[in-house]
Design a protein around this motif. Structure first.
Motif, PDB file in Angstrom:
ATOM      1  N   PHE A  97      59.348   2.447 -18.062  1.00 23.99           N
ATOM      2  CA  PHE A  97      60.652   3.069 -17.818  1.00 23.99           C
ATOM      3  C   PHE A  97      61.347   2.399 -16.639  1.00 23.99           C
ATOM      4  N   ASN A 100      62.667  -0.921 -17.809  1.00 24.29           N
ATOM      5  CA  ASN A 100      63.842  -0.784 -18.668  1.00 24.29           C
ATOM      6  C   ASN A 100      65.062  -0.307 -17.886  1.00 24.29           C
ATOM      7  N   TRP A 101      64.831   0.493 -16.865  1.00 29.47           N
ATOM      8  CA  TRP A 101      65.941   0.913 -15.996  1.00 29.47           C
ATOM      9  C   TRP A 101      66.523  -0.305 -15.269  1.00 29.47           C
ATOM     10  N   PRO A 162      68.454   7.378  -8.555  1.00 30.84           N
ATOM     11  CA  PRO A 162      67.047   7.722  -8.837  1.00 30.84           C
ATOM     12  C   PRO A 162      66.062   6.952  -7.947  1.00 30.84           C
ATOM     13  N   THR A 166      63.681   8.675  -4.907  1.00 31.78           N
ATOM     14  CA  THR A 166      62.234   8.437  -4.961  1.00 31.78           C
ATOM     15  C   THR A 166      61.734   7.846  -3.648  1.00 31.78           C
TER      16      THR A 166
ATOM     17  N   PHE B  97      60.004   8.853 -10.217  1.00 30.98           N
ATOM     18  CA  PHE B  97      61.225   8.143 -10.592  1.00 30.98           C
ATOM     19  C   PHE B  97      61.834   8.766 -11.849  1.00 30.98           C
ATOM     20  N   HIS B  98      60.997   9.094 -12.819  1.00 29.10           N
ATOM     21  CA  HIS B  98      61.502   9.749 -14.038  1.00 29.10           C
ATOM     22  C   HIS B  98      62.181  11.067 -13.669  1.00 29.10           C
ATOM     23  N   TRP B 101      65.434  10.444 -12.013  1.00 29.05           N
ATOM     24  CA  TRP B 101      66.413   9.953 -12.998  1.00 29.05           C
ATOM     25  C   TRP B 101      66.996  11.122 -13.790  1.00 29.05           C
ATOM     26  N   ALA B 104      69.324  13.035 -11.344  1.00 29.46           N
ATOM     27  CA  ALA B 104      70.512  12.327 -10.859  1.00 29.46           C
ATOM     28  C   ALA B 104      71.409  11.819 -11.989  1.00 29.46           C
ATOM     29  N   VAL B 105      70.855  11.547 -13.152  1.00 31.09           N
ATOM     30  CA  VAL B 105      71.633  10.937 -14.232  1.00 31.09           C
ATOM     31  C   VAL B 105      71.791  11.903 -15.415  1.00 31.09           C
ATOM     32  N   ALA B 161      69.973   4.586 -22.007  1.00 28.84           N
ATOM     33  CA  ALA B 161      69.401   3.292 -22.415  1.00 28.84           C
ATOM     34  C   ALA B 161      67.973   3.065 -21.922  1.00 28.84           C
ATOM     35  N   PRO B 162      67.652   3.360 -20.641  1.00 29.94           N
ATOM     36  CA  PRO B 162      66.264   3.101 -20.196  1.00 29.94           C
ATOM     37  C   PRO B 162      65.238   3.939 -20.976  1.00 29.94           C
ATOM     38  N   LEU B 163      65.622   5.165 -21.308  1.00 30.17           N
ATOM     39  CA  LEU B 163      64.759   6.048 -22.095  1.00 30.17           C
ATOM     40  C   LEU B 163      64.594   5.494 -23.510  1.00 30.17           C
ATOM     41  N   LEU B 165      65.027   2.386 -24.662  1.00 28.57           N
ATOM     42  CA  LEU B 165      64.253   1.141 -24.702  1.00 28.57           C
ATOM     43  C   LEU B 165      62.763   1.431 -24.571  1.00 28.57           C
ATOM     44  N   THR B 166      62.435   2.404 -23.732  1.00 23.64           N
ATOM     45  CA  THR B 166      61.021   2.735 -23.518  1.00 23.64           C
ATOM     46  C   THR B 166      60.421   3.351 -24.772  1.00 23.64           C
ATOM     47  N   ALA B 169      59.338   1.148 -27.503  1.00 23.74           N
ATOM     48  CA  ALA B 169      58.107   0.393 -27.272  1.00 23.74           C
ATOM     49  C   ALA B 169      56.850   1.250 -27.383  1.00 23.74           C
ATOM     50  N   GLN B 170      56.988   2.552 -27.230  1.00 19.18           N
ATOM     51  CA  GLN B 170      55.802   3.417 -27.228  1.00 19.18           C
ATOM     52  C   GLN B 170      56.228   4.837 -27.588  1.00 19.18           C
ATOM     53  N   LEU B 173      56.792   8.595 -23.041  1.00 16.67           N
ATOM     54  CA  LEU B 173      56.902   7.951 -21.727  1.00 16.67           C
ATOM     55  C   LEU B 173      55.511   7.736 -21.140  1.00 16.67           C
TER      56      LEU B 173
END
Lengths: 230, 230
Positions: A97, A100-101, A162, A166, B97-98, B101, B104-105, B161-163, B165-166, B169-170, B173
């Motif tokens: 993550f 990707n961020w 973020p 952190t 960080f998650h 995020w 904050a986002v 987007a970061p979520l 893309l992650t 891949a899997q 998280l």
């Protein structure tokens, strides 16, 4: 000894690729020595053995690995006795993550602010390639891309919330010590530091203090590399 | 048995707090049974023992803990034989960080899109408190806050987007299995699902499929809770 093809500018010792910095920090984290080989964007033939055209490419004896995430995985699997970059399988999954961020949020901002500075520092033989490929991506001249960077940097600092929150709670993204997630974020800042004197952070930002700690790691590996003061 | 003070709406079984959902999922992850006690914004006296006025508050015998991150830490330390929420100390540090995020986002976007729907579902005794406190925060009537939500949701999806893309891949998280980071992000989506039929995601988004997997965990703990179809 390990060898790393590492993007260089007009000068051999100006190494500005954010992806290569991830790996140089990761190698130092693991205490692994590496010989870095300066490489330019147009040196596609030099790394043709890797069946693709981008660095970092790591060569370890008769093996090679490309792509920074795959190289981190390779190092973690191949040198299990060295300090972990992820702190275990969960840490590896969670670190995706962060990576990707950086790719989706941080890097596009940085690119828009310093692309002309990159252009000024690339090797003369790379200049046409760099300008053409990047202007195609942006759909305008490089000089026009950076024109609003004094405004963009304000939005950039807000987008770092973020990260800031952190680093208010702990010294590194990895906790008390840095992990691969820290190196991924540092890669972005170091990319800019190597080619630009544009001020990305305010000195009272907790991210600024974290970057200082990162630049000092491993005897100043990142901080002493050729670049501009932050 | 563990007890959790859990935000409820006009109906006792409409439980919409994103922070409480983090903890209900975390408790299920650890296989710990919990009695949830419906609580309203203005029931400050009921949790006065915790020396603050917000839920979740967890009561474990003669101990109590408030704040979702502190509760996750408490559960991890107190029930070490149960499945870890973080996968170790590095995973814990990386998960911050998650969480930041999301705070904050993701949450500010969600709040702006569904605040009127929240208002419609809060207990009648909470309505004045909710409207007054939230209108002070936004500086305008709640009805004006959500007026652009058809535009906001486009920016929201981009910000994920970061979520995305992650999760390409899997599956989670946390990797092959969910971890606390997954519960933090789910909390945001579940908050909205409980009080709003506004469509946050397109069905072909990898985040949509992940949310489905999350809603089905633990016998459908989140998916079967009172709310709207996603």
């Amino acid at each position: 000894m390990l060898k790393l093809y590492d993007l260089a500018g007009a000068e051999n010792d100006r190494r500005f690729s954010p992806y290569c910095w991830r790996i140089k920090m990761a190698l130092a984290h693991k205490g692994l020595e590496v010989e870095t080989i300066p490489w330019r964007f147009t040196d596609k033939d030099v790394i043709a053995f890797s069946k693709q055209g981008r660095v970092p490419v790591l060569v370890d004896g008769d093996q090679w690995v490309n792509d920074s995430w795959a190289i981190a995985d390779y190092l973690e699997a191949t040198y299990p006795e060295t300090p972990s970059l992820f702190g275990g399988p969960s840490g590896r999954a969670l670190s995706r993550f962060h990576a990707n961020w950086v790719d989706a949020v941080m890097s596009p901002f940085l690119f828009k602010m310093v692309v002309v500075d990159i252009f000024r520092h690339v090797d003369p033989k790379d200049r046409d390639y760099f300008r053409k490929s990047r202007e195609e991506r942006f759909g305008k001249p490089l000089e026009d891309v950076v024109v609003d960077r004094d405004k963009d940097v304000v939005a950039f600092r807000e987008a770092l919330a973020p990260l800031r929150l952190t680093l208010r709670a702990q010294p590194f993204l990895g906790g008390e010590r840095p992990l691969y997630a820290d190196y991924v974020v540092l890669g972005g800042f170091q990319w800019c530091r190597c080619i630009s004197d544009f001020k990305l952070l305010e000195p009272n930002d907790p991210i600024y203090a974290w970057r200082q700690r990162m630049l000092e790691l491993f005897g100043g590996l990142a901080g002493k590399a050729k670049g501009y003061p932050v």
